[in-house]
Design a protein around this motif. Structure first.
Motif, PDB file in Angstrom:
ATOM      1  N   ASN A  18       0.810  -1.208   0.000  1.00 47.51           N
ATOM      2  CA  ASN A  18       0.000   0.000   0.000  1.00 47.51           C
ATOM      3  C   ASN A  18       0.857   1.278   0.000  1.00 47.51           C
ATOM      4  OD1 ASN A  18      -2.438   1.422   0.056  1.00 47.51           O
ATOM      5  ND2 ASN A  18      -2.529   1.413   2.272  1.00 47.51           N
ATOM      6  N   LYS A  59      -7.873   3.855  -8.249  1.00 48.80           N
ATOM      7  CA  LYS A  59      -7.554   2.634  -8.999  1.00 48.80           C
ATOM      8  C   LYS A  59      -7.323   3.022 -10.445  1.00 48.80           C
ATOM      9  CE  LYS A  59      -7.764   0.066  -5.523  1.00 48.80           C
ATOM     10  NZ  LYS A  59      -6.489  -0.016  -4.851  1.00 48.80           N
ATOM     11  N   THR A  76      -0.715   2.125  -6.686  1.00 50.22           N
ATOM     12  CA  THR A  76      -1.068   1.162  -7.733  1.00 50.22           C
ATOM     13  C   THR A  76       0.031   1.187  -8.782  1.00 50.22           C
ATOM     14  OG1 THR A  76      -2.280   2.673  -9.204  1.00 50.22           O
ATOM     15  CG2 THR A  76      -3.527   1.638  -7.411  1.00 50.22           C
ATOM     16  N   ASP A 114      -2.330   3.858  -0.972  1.00 50.34           N
ATOM     17  CA  ASP A 114      -3.085   3.476  -2.174  1.00 50.34           C
ATOM     18  C   ASP A 114      -2.219   3.473  -3.429  1.00 50.34           C
ATOM     19  OD1 ASP A 114      -5.247   3.161  -0.552  1.00 50.34           O
ATOM     20  OD2 ASP A 114      -6.273   4.974  -1.174  1.00 50.34           O
ATOM     21  N   ASP A 140      -9.095   9.343  -2.247  1.00 54.57           N
ATOM     22  CA  ASP A 140      -9.151   8.038  -1.585  1.00 54.57           C
ATOM     23  C   ASP A 140      -9.292   6.916  -2.598  1.00 54.57           C
ATOM     24  OD1 ASP A 140      -9.200   6.165   0.468  1.00 54.57           O
ATOM     25  OD2 ASP A 140     -11.324   6.415   0.869  1.00 54.57           O
ATOM     26  N   TYR A 141      -8.573   5.843  -2.332  1.00 53.84           N
ATOM     27  CA  TYR A 141      -8.713   4.549  -2.999  1.00 53.84           C
ATOM     28  C   TYR A 141      -8.712   4.659  -4.516  1.00 53.84           C
ATOM     29  CZ  TYR A 141      -9.841  -0.400  -2.938  1.00 53.84           C
ATOM     30  OH  TYR A 141      -9.790  -1.759  -3.091  1.00 53.84           O
TER      31      TYR A 141
END
Length: 177
Positions: free
Chosen positions: A2, A82, A35, A33, A79-80
Motif C-alpha cells: 500500500n 484505482k 497502484t 493506495d 481516496d482509494y
C-alpha cells in the motif's frame, strides 16, 4: 504494498528492494493506495499514489529500474484511486463522496511526456454509493488494445445500500472526446 514497492525480474530475483515512492519517484510525500500498472502496448509503467491528490507517474522507458518518470497530479482525488490502462487513455476511479468518480487521462500526451496532458473528471450516471465503493475501468494487460472508444467501467451495487433493491453489477461504456 500500500505504501511501498519492490521490483523483481521475471525469474523472481529482487532488483530493487522495498522502496517508498516518495522521494524515489514522486516529488510530494504521500500516504497510501499505491497502484502499479504496465502499459504493454507502449512498454511503459504507470504508477499512482495518494498525496495532495492522486499523483501519477508514467515511465519514460520500459525499464522501471533505470527510467525517469513524467509526473502528473489530480488534486481532487483523495481516496482509494484505482488506475486502468485502456487504448485511448489511462482511467482512474476513486472512493470519495465528491462529484467526480471517474477520471480520463490523455494517454498519448502522457506517453509523449507532455506535462499539459488533458484530464477530464465526470460522474458516472445513476451510481449508488455507500461507505466504501470504487468502480473500475477494465484494464488491458496485453498489447492487443481495443478500439479507442468504449472503455468499460464495472461496479457492484449492493442491496444493503439505500436505493438499491437487488445486488447487481453495473456497467458503463465511456467514449471520451
Amino acid at each position: 504494498w500500500n505504501t511501498a514497492f519492490a521490483i523483481f525480474d521475471k525469474d523472481g530475483a529482487e532488483l530493487v528492494g522495498n522502496t517508498n515512492p516518495f522521494p524515489a519517484i514522486f516529488p510530494s510525500n504521500g500516504c497510501c493506495d499505491l497502484t502499479v500498472s504496465y502499459d504493454n502496448a507502449a512498454d511503459r509503467w504507470v504508477i499512482s499514489f495518494l498525496g495532495g491528490g492522486a499523483q501519477i507517474a508514467v515511465s519514460q522507458t520500459g525499464n522501471p529500474v533505470t527510467t525517469d518518470w513524467n509526473i502528473y497530479n489530480i488534486g481532487a482525488v483523495n481516496d482509494y484511486n484505482k488506475l486502468s490502462v485502456w487504448s485511448d487513455g489511462y482511467y482512474i476511479t476513486e472512493n470519495t463522496n465528491g462529484f467526480n468518480k471517474e477520471w480520463a487521462l490523455e494517454r498519448s500526451a502522457m506517453l509523449a511526456g507532455n506535462l499539459g496532458a488533458k484530464v477530464l473528471g465526470f460522474e458516472l450516471p445513476r451510481i449508488v454509493v455507500s461507505d466504501f465503493f470504487s468502480p473500475q475501468v477494465l484494464n488491458v494487460t496485453d498489447n492487443n488494445l481495443p478500439a479507442a472508444v468504449e472503455a468499460t467501467v464495472v461496479y457492484m451495487q449492493d442491496n444493503d445500500w439505500n436505493g438499491v433493491s437487488t445486488d447487481h453489477i453495473k456497467l458503463w461504456t465511456i467514449d471520451v472526446d
